[in-house]
Design a protein around this motif. Structure first.
Motif, PDB file in Angstrom:
ATOM      1  N   GLN A  36       0.825  -1.202   0.000  1.00  9.40           N
ATOM      2  CA  GLN A  36       0.000   0.000   0.000  1.00  9.40           C
ATOM      3  C   GLN A  36       0.864   1.257   0.000  1.00  9.40           C
ATOM      4  O   GLN A  36       0.552   2.227  -0.698  1.00  9.40           O
ATOM      5  CB  GLN A  36      -0.932   0.003   1.212  1.00  9.40           C
ATOM      6  CG  GLN A  36      -2.014  -1.046   1.136  1.00  9.40           C
ATOM      7  CD  GLN A  36      -2.819  -1.142   2.429  1.00  9.40           C
ATOM      8  OE1 GLN A  36      -2.430  -0.617   3.460  1.00  9.40           O
ATOM      9  NE2 GLN A  36      -3.945  -1.823   2.359  1.00  9.40           N
ATOM     10  N   HIS A  40       0.900   4.233  -2.858  1.00 10.24           N
ATOM     11  CA  HIS A  40       0.597   5.633  -2.543  1.00 10.24           C
ATOM     12  C   HIS A  40       1.778   6.563  -2.822  1.00 10.24           C
ATOM     13  O   HIS A  40       1.588   7.694  -3.269  1.00 10.24           O
ATOM     14  CB  HIS A  40       0.116   5.771  -1.100  1.00 10.24           C
ATOM     15  CG  HIS A  40      -1.265   5.216  -0.914  1.00 10.24           C
ATOM     16  ND1 HIS A  40      -2.387   5.812  -1.444  1.00 10.24           N
ATOM     17  CD2 HIS A  40      -1.698   4.098  -0.293  1.00 10.24           C
ATOM     18  CE1 HIS A  40      -3.450   5.094  -1.148  1.00 10.24           C
ATOM     19  NE2 HIS A  40      -3.059   4.046  -0.450  1.00 10.24           N
ATOM     20  N   GLY A  44       1.485   9.360  -5.561  1.00 11.50           N
ATOM     21  CA  GLY A  44       1.793  10.719  -5.118  1.00 11.50           C
ATOM     22  C   GLY A  44       2.825  11.385  -6.014  1.00 11.50           C
ATOM     23  O   GLY A  44       2.728  12.578  -6.310  1.00 11.50           O
TER      24      GLY A  44
END
Length: 85
Positions: A36, A40, A44
């Motif tokens: 995860q 991310h 990002g």
């Protein structure tokens, strides 16, 4: 009913945290969290790049570059799998 001394927890069946099952569950949890986090961080970075684009035209061009780069990586990895599998 059993009597407990003051300050003693009323635990009758404690869990052994040093068992292999607990270690496996911990490793699975860490792997999930790492996956995860990778997702991310990557998302990002892509978002940050898109936010830096000065116009909608530049942003769409950056989206195409990201899309093409991801597609090329997927194709390359697929080819590697076919060659080794």
């Amino acid at each position: 009913m059993t009597e407990h001394r003051t300050g003693q927890w009323p635990i009758t069946n404690p869990v052994d945290l040093d068992t292999t099952e607990a270690d496996e569950q911990g490793a699975q949890h860490l792997a999930l969290v790492a996956e995860q986090a990778r997702f991310h961080v990557t998302l990002g970075a892509i978002r940050a790049d898109l936010e830096l684009q000065p116009s909608e035209v530049c942003r769409r061009a950056a989206v195409r570059r990201w899309h093409n780069a991801i597609t090329n990586i997927a194709d390359e990895l697929g080819q590697q799998l076919r060659n080794t599998g």
